[in-house]
Design a protein around this motif. Structure first.
Motif, PDB file in Angstrom:
ATOM      1  N   ARG A  64       0.838  -1.205   0.000  1.00  0.00           N
ATOM      2  CA  ARG A  64       0.000   0.000   0.000  1.00  0.00           C
ATOM      3  C   ARG A  64       0.870   1.251   0.000  1.00  0.00           C
ATOM      4  O   ARG A  64       0.617   2.196  -0.758  1.00  0.00           O
ATOM      5  CB  ARG A  64      -0.948  -0.012   1.196  1.00  0.00           C
ATOM      6  N   GLU A  76      -3.570   1.583  -4.354  1.00  0.00           N
ATOM      7  CA  GLU A  76      -3.401   1.888  -2.930  1.00  0.00           C
ATOM      8  C   GLU A  76      -4.702   1.598  -2.168  1.00  0.00           C
ATOM      9  O   GLU A  76      -4.683   0.969  -1.097  1.00  0.00           O
ATOM     10  CB  GLU A  76      -3.001   3.354  -2.757  1.00  0.00           C
ATOM     11  N   MET A  79      -5.294  -2.094  -1.840  1.00  0.00           N
ATOM     12  CA  MET A  79      -4.444  -2.719  -0.826  1.00  0.00           C
ATOM     13  C   MET A  79      -4.944  -2.412   0.578  1.00  0.00           C
ATOM     14  O   MET A  79      -4.802  -3.230   1.479  1.00  0.00           O
ATOM     15  CB  MET A  79      -2.983  -2.299  -0.986  1.00  0.00           C
ATOM     16  N   ALA A  80      -5.539  -1.255   0.790  1.00  0.00           N
ATOM     17  CA  ALA A  80      -6.147  -0.962   2.087  1.00  0.00           C
ATOM     18  C   ALA A  80      -7.306  -1.924   2.326  1.00  0.00           C
ATOM     19  O   ALA A  80      -7.465  -2.456   3.438  1.00  0.00           O
ATOM     20  CB  ALA A  80      -6.619   0.486   2.148  1.00  0.00           C
TER      21      ALA A  80
END
Length: 181
Positions: A64, A76, A79-80
Motif C-alpha cells: 500500500r 493503494e 491494498m487498504a
C-alpha cells in the motif's frame, strides 16, 4: 509475477515467494515502483493463504505504501481493502481477535477514504467492498446495528448503480449479520 501466481495455484508457497522476490528485484532494477509493489502484493497474498497473517499484513502495508509513493491511487485503495480482509481473516482464525477486528475496521475506513478520491465504478467497488468488510468486523465484535447500517449502505449504493454482483455481496453480508444478531 505470473510464475508466482502459478506456484500459488499449485500450493507451492515457497516457490511462489521466491518468484515474487525475483520479480521484486527485477522491478527494482527497472525502477518500476508499481511492478515492485505488485510483487510485494503477491507476497501478501501468499502469506495470507499460508495463514501467516502477521507477515501478510506487513506485506500488504508495504505494498500500500509503495502504491501510494508511485501515485497509483486505485491500487493503494485496493491494498487498504486487502489489509482489512487480511485482519478479518486473522480474527476468524481466532488469532488476536479484538485487535484484528479493530485493525480490519481501521483499514476498511482507510479504503473507503481512498476510494472516495476515485471516480466511477472503481470508487463504488472499493467503497462498498470496504463497507462490507467493516460490517463483517463489526458483526464479529457484536455491534450488529452498525454492521447492518454499513451493509445496508453498500446495498443501497449497489442497487442505485444497477450493480447486480455487488448486490449479491451486500446481501450475503446482510445475511451474515442477521444470522449473527
Amino acid at each position: 509475477l505470473r510464475a508466482s501466481s502459478a506456484h500459488l495455484v499449485k500450493d507451492a508457497r515457497k516457490e511462489a515467494l521466491v518468484a515474487a522476490d525475483q520479480a521484486k528485484a527485477i522491478a527494482a532494477r527497472l525502477s518500476d515502483e508499481v511492478l515492485e509493489a505488485d510483487a510485494v502484493q503477491m507476497t501478501a497474498e501468499v502469506r495470507a493463504r499460508a495463514g501467516d497473517f502477521a507477515a501478510a499484513s506487513q506485506a500488504a502495508e508495504a505494498a500500500r505504501s509503495a502504491y501510494a509513493k508511485a501515485g497509483a491511487k486505485r491500487l493503494e485503495a485496493l491494498m487498504a481493502l486487502r489489509a482489512s480482509s487480511t485482519h478479518l481473516a486473522k480474527a476468524m482464525a481466532k488469532q488476536d481477535v479484538g485487535r484484528s477486528l479493530d485493525a480490519a475496521i481501521k483499514d476498511g475506513r482507510e479504503a473507503m477514504k481512498l476510494g472516495k478520491r476515485l471516480l466511477g465504478g472503481d470508487a463504488r467497488q472499493i467503497i462498498c467492498g470496504a463497507r462490507c468488510a467493516i460490517a463483517r468486523a463489526l458483526c464479529a465484535k457484536g455491534d450488529h446495528a452498525d454492521a447492518l447500517r454499513e451493509a445496508g449502505e453498500a446495498m443501497s449504493t449497489y442497487e442505485a448503480a444497477g450493480d447486480k454482483p455487488g448486490e449479491v455481496l451486500a446481501l450475503l453480508t446482510l445475511a451474515e449479520v442477521h444470522a449473527a444478531a
